[in-house]
Design an enzyme around this catalytic site. Structure first.
Site, PDB file in Angstrom:
ATOM      1  N   ASP A 105      68.862 110.892  74.530  1.00  0.00           N
ATOM      2  CA  ASP A 105      68.702 109.515  74.031  1.00  0.00           C
ATOM      3  C   ASP A 105      67.484 108.889  74.698  1.00  0.00           C
ATOM      4  O   ASP A 105      67.167 109.211  75.845  1.00  0.00           O
ATOM      5  CB  ASP A 105      69.974 108.709  74.369  1.00  0.00           C
TER       6      ASP A 105
ATOM      7  N   LYS B 202      67.851 107.840  55.164  1.00  0.00           N
ATOM      8  CA  LYS B 202      69.178 108.482  55.138  1.00  0.00           C
ATOM      9  C   LYS B 202      69.372 109.324  53.869  1.00  0.00           C
ATOM     10  O   LYS B 202      70.032 110.363  53.905  1.00  0.00           O
ATOM     11  CB  LYS B 202      70.282 107.433  55.262  1.00  0.00           C
TER      12      LYS B 202
ATOM     13  N   TYR C   3      65.632 102.213  55.451  1.00  0.00           N
ATOM     14  CA  TYR C   3      66.826 102.912  55.967  1.00  0.00           C
ATOM     15  C   TYR C   3      67.413 103.816  54.887  1.00  0.00           C
ATOM     16  O   TYR C   3      67.746 104.968  55.148  1.00  0.00           O
ATOM     17  CB  TYR C   3      67.836 101.857  56.434  1.00  0.00           C
TER      18      TYR C   3
ATOM     19  N   ASP D 254      62.964 111.363  73.225  1.00  0.00           N
ATOM     20  CA  ASP D 254      62.545 110.622  72.033  1.00  0.00           C
ATOM     21  C   ASP D 254      62.598 111.605  70.865  1.00  0.00           C
ATOM     22  O   ASP D 254      61.796 112.544  70.811  1.00  0.00           O
ATOM     23  CB  ASP D 254      61.128 110.072  72.226  1.00  0.00           C
ATOM     24  N   VAL D 255      63.536 111.397  69.946  1.00  0.00           N
ATOM     25  CA  VAL D 255      63.707 112.373  68.855  1.00  0.00           C
ATOM     26  C   VAL D 255      62.519 112.414  67.898  1.00  0.00           C
ATOM     27  O   VAL D 255      62.418 113.321  67.075  1.00  0.00           O
ATOM     28  CB  VAL D 255      65.017 112.152  68.050  1.00  0.00           C
TER      29      VAL D 255
ATOM     30  N   THR E 266      79.501  99.186  66.051  1.00  0.00           N
ATOM     31  CA  THR E 266      78.614  99.597  67.164  1.00  0.00           C
ATOM     32  C   THR E 266      77.529  98.531  67.340  1.00  0.00           C
ATOM     33  O   THR E 266      77.338  97.684  66.455  1.00  0.00           O
ATOM     34  CB  THR E 266      77.896 100.935  66.851  1.00  0.00           C
TER      35      THR E 266
END
Ligand SMILES: NC(=O)c1ccc[n+]([C@@H]2O[C@H](COP(=O)([O-])OP(=O)(O)OC[C@H]3O[C@@H](n4cnc5c(N)ncnc54)[C@H](O)[C@@H]3O)[C@@H](O)[C@H]2O)c1
Length: 238
Positions: free
Chosen positions: A37, A144, A140, A49-50, A175
């Site tokens: 993460d 996705k 987004y 960092d993805v 969350t």
């Protein structure tokens, strides 16, 4: 006996929300788990960092060095902001695609050689916004929706080598991400459009419920499941 005794998992986005719940559940069920993460700290969660190929490669290498193998890669890191398409900056557009779509690509690419050895699996957290249009959510949704078809594509490609690839598509999950996202909702958003997102079942999905779905897809019980999108959307699509 746990479902993941002797298995090793890498979970991105593990410092918060669904990723944290997944790390805890897989560990409780016997897996050795490394979190990755941006908000990483200590041994438990490697700072990663993805969106950065070197950073992802280091996280995968650290997992395999530490535990000797990799059985499960969970792509959970993600970002989400509402915004009208004409107000979206190019940076915001790129950032959604980089974290939510390029991230899972980089993690999958780095993990695949190890997953082929263990006949392991990849589970990504997409969204109901990846299978249904949602207003004020274009970047987004694009990220996705891309992740859903990326999943299906590599599920086909990797099936002959024994690696399964699936995703979960939650509706609203309780969350920090959703709290931050609602703060970014345009003040004059069309309420009629927003009701299209409403769950038929009351309330939000709990992070632990998404973790259970991820664990199922990663487990041997899902031996014949690949390329699927498991909806946890409270009936939105019914
Ligand atoms: N909360 C919801 O309603 C909901 C619904 C559907 C799908 N999702 C998806 O679930 C996933 C997890 O979201 P959450 O609700 O637990 O959010 P969260 O904000 O609680 O956790 C997301 C985590 O991702 C990490 N992260 C962000 N950018 C990163 C990067 N570049 N590299 C590494 N880590 C990074 C953050 O530091 C954070 O710890 C996301 O992919 C999100 O899109 C969430």
């Amino acid at each position: 006996m746990g479902r993941f005794d002797g298995k090793v998992a890498l979970v991105t986005g593990a410092a918060s929300g669904i990723g944290a719940a997944t790390l805890a559940l897989l560990r409780q069920e016997g897996a050795s788990v490394v979190g990755a993460d941006l908000a990483g700290a200590g041994d438990d969660i490697v700072r990663t960092d993805v969106t950065d190929a070197d950073s992802v490669a280091q996280a995968v290498a650290a997992t395999v060095e530490r535990h000797g193998r990799l059985d499960v890669a969970v792509n959970c890191a993600g970002i989400f902001r509402f915004g009208r398409v004409e107000d979206l900056t190019l940076d915001e557009w790129h950032r959604h695609l980089a974290v939510n779509l390029t991230g899972p690509f980089l993690v999958s690419q780095a993990a695949i050689p190890h997953l082929v050895e263990t006949k392991g699996s990849i589970v990504s957290v997409a969204s109901i916004a990846g299978v249904k249009g949602q207003a004020y959510t274009s970047a987004y949704c694009a990220s996705k929706g891309g992740l859903v078809l990326f999943t299906k594509s590599i599920a086909l490609e990797l099936a002959p080598r024994g690696v399964r690839v699936n995703c979960v598509c939650p509706g609203g999950v309780d969350t920090p991400l959703i709290v931050g996202a609602f703060a970014s909702m345009p003040a004059d958003a069309d309420a009629r459009l927003m009701t299209r997102m409403d769950s038929v079942l009351p309330g939000l999905v709990a992070p632990g419920e998404v973790a259970e779905a991820i664990a199922y897809l990663a487990s041997d019980a899902a031996r014949m499941v690949t390329g699927t999108t498991l909806l946890l959307d409270g009936g939105t699509q019914s």
